[in-house]
Design a protein around this motif. Structure first.
Motif, short mmCIF file in Angstrom:
data_model
loop_
_atom_site.label_atom_id
_atom_site.label_comp_id
_atom_site.label_asym_id
_atom_site.label_seq_id
_atom_site.Cartn_x
_atom_site.Cartn_y
_atom_site.Cartn_z
N ARG A 133 0.88 -1.18 0.00
CA ARG A 133 0.00 0.00 0.00
C ARG A 133 0.91 1.22 0.00
O ARG A 133 1.71 1.41 0.92
CB ARG A 133 -0.91 -0.02 1.23
N ILE A 134 0.78 2.05 -1.03
CA ILE A 134 1.71 3.15 -1.26
C ILE A 134 1.04 4.49 -1.02
O ILE A 134 -0.09 4.73 -1.49
CB ILE A 134 2.27 3.10 -2.69
N LEU A 135 1.75 5.35 -0.28
CA LEU A 135 1.29 6.71 -0.04
C LEU A 135 2.32 7.66 -0.63
O LEU A 135 3.47 7.71 -0.18
CB LEU A 135 1.13 6.98 1.46
N VAL A 136 1.91 8.42 -1.64
CA VAL A 136 2.80 9.38 -2.27
C VAL A 136 2.75 10.68 -1.48
O VAL A 136 1.67 11.14 -1.11
CB VAL A 136 2.39 9.62 -3.74
N ARG A 158 -0.05 13.32 -1.63
CA ARG A 158 -1.30 12.68 -2.12
C ARG A 158 -1.67 11.52 -1.21
O ARG A 158 -2.12 10.47 -1.66
CB ARG A 158 -1.12 12.19 -3.57
N GLU A 159 -1.48 11.72 0.10
CA GLU A 159 -1.71 10.62 1.05
C GLU A 159 -3.15 10.16 1.10
O GLU A 159 -3.43 9.05 1.54
CB GLU A 159 -1.27 11.06 2.47
N PRO A 195 -3.71 6.22 -9.95
CA PRO A 195 -4.92 6.97 -10.26
C PRO A 195 -4.63 8.43 -10.62
O PRO A 195 -5.54 9.17 -10.96
CB PRO A 195 -5.72 6.88 -8.96
N PHE A 196 -3.39 8.83 -10.50
CA PHE A 196 -2.97 10.19 -10.86
C PHE A 196 -1.56 10.11 -11.44
O PHE A 196 -0.89 9.07 -11.33
CB PHE A 196 -3.01 11.12 -9.65
N MET A 224 9.34 11.52 -7.37
CA MET A 224 8.36 11.79 -6.31
C MET A 224 8.58 10.83 -5.15
O MET A 224 8.76 9.63 -5.35
CB MET A 224 6.93 11.66 -6.85
N ALA A 225 8.59 11.37 -3.92
CA ALA A 225 8.85 10.56 -2.73
C ALA A 225 7.59 9.83 -2.29
O ALA A 225 6.47 10.34 -2.46
CB ALA A 225 9.38 11.44 -1.60
#
Length: 345
Positions: free
Chosen positions: A206-209, A212-213, A244-245, A251-252
């Motif tokens: 599960r990734i949180l950019v 864009r959390e 989705p974006f 980007m971290a």
């Protein structure tokens, strides 16, 4: 006169012997009494130990309802949950340009191989009717073999660098490159914490950019990276995602890597309930209407977003506890004031 001297000598000798006898008797008596004194001291110590344990200090705050309202105290019960075994990893969106350029090199080499194969097939046909020389046939076969070795070398080198991301299937690889160029697919490189090592490949992530959390990305397409992080020497993984974006290279991001292990039972503790004081972690639990007890807590794993921390069963709380989630620092101030001093950390 001689008789008087003999008598005096006898009396002096008798006095010396009496003194020596007294000293000897005193020493024997002291040695006899020492074990009894030691036993009494040991018994006193044994009796005092439970008393000391029973009077061990408790961190208690007595707070009436009016004061609790003034301090805006809010309470909840720990939320019971099972946590899937996982590890936190950090990384960035990868730049696909080197991979696309490498695919171009392979495509050019494959085109040359296709041409040399066709030329070699023609030369073999001519050789069968003696319409070409052996020198021309040898040169044709050598060129074909050289082109084949070059293609194989490029593909093997790409697979050493990119692992299973780079497939030898031309059609699948070309479709994947088109997805990378259009942005419908992105590659992420994430590394676990330095010093950690995962024995198995995570089954999901599960990734949180950063920034864009509120739009998490999930994937099950995970392969081990072929090299460690050069700066931290941490173990890495490459994730293929359909975002989705738009994801830009560099980007971290933070990734929660789910491991193929049995979930662990425990509780979710809100961040507002957690205090750090005197080098330890604590929460306040309400035991009676006006009684709050500060309890030590062992934190296990940070949870996503604002869910707080996960603690395992037996780490300091039960599901029947009622813990303070708003106003815990105010309770600590009240406790320290009641003790006559101390400052918050």
């Amino acid at each position: 006169m001689n008789l008087f001297k003999k008598l005096l000598h006898f009396l002096i000798t008798l006095g010396v012997l009496a003194g020596l006898g007294f000293v000897l008797w005193t020493g024997v008596r002291n040695q006899r009494d020492k074990p009894a004194v030691a036993e009494e001291a040991a018994a006193a110590s044994a009796d005092a130990a439970p008393a000391e344990e029973e009077t061990r200090e408790e961190f208690i705050v007595m707070l009436d309802q009016e004061k609790a309202t003034a301090l805006a105290i809010e309470k909840v019960q720990p939320r019971k949950m099972d946590l899937q075994a996982r590890r936190m990893a950090f990384g960035t969106v990868m730049n696909p340009a080197p991979l696309i350029a490498l695919d171009g090199d392979v495509a050019a080499a494959e085109a040359a191989l296709k041409a040399s194969k066709a030329a070699n097939d023609r030369t073999l046909t001519l050789a069968a009717t003696n319409d070409t020389t052996k020198k021309a046939l040898d040169a044709s076969e050598a060129q074909y073999e050289a082109d084949k070795i070059k293609v194989d070398g490029l593909i093997r080198g790409a697979q050493l660098e990119w692992g299973g991301i780079f497939t030898s299937d031309d059609a699948k690889r070309r479709a994947f490159m088109d997805e990378l160029i259009s942005g419908t697919v992105a590659l992420l490189r994430v590394d676990v914490m330095p010093g950690e090592a995962l024995a198995a490949v995570p089954k999901a992530a599960r990734i949180l950019v950063i920034g864009r959390e509120n739009e998490p990305i999930t994937t099950t397409d995970i392969i081990p990276a072929t090299s460690a992080n050069p700066k931290t020497q941490a173990q890495g993984f490459i994730l293929r995602v359909k975002p989705p974006f738009t994801l830009r290279p560099g980007m971290a991001l933070t990734a929660w890597m789910e491991l193929p292990e049995k979930p662990r039972p425990g509780f979710a503790i809100p961040r507002g309930a957690i205090l750090r004081h005197d080098g330890r972690t604590w929460v306040y639990a309400q035991e009676e209407a006006e009684k709050y007890v500060r309890k030590p807590l062992t934190l296990d794993t940070p949870l996503e977003a604002d869910q707080g921390w996960f603690i395992t069963e037996g780490a300091g709380l039960t599901e029947d506890d009622v813990i303070v989630v708003v106003g815990a620092s105010s309770l600590l101030s009240e406790e320290l004031k009641a003790q006559g001093g101390g400052e918050l950390e």
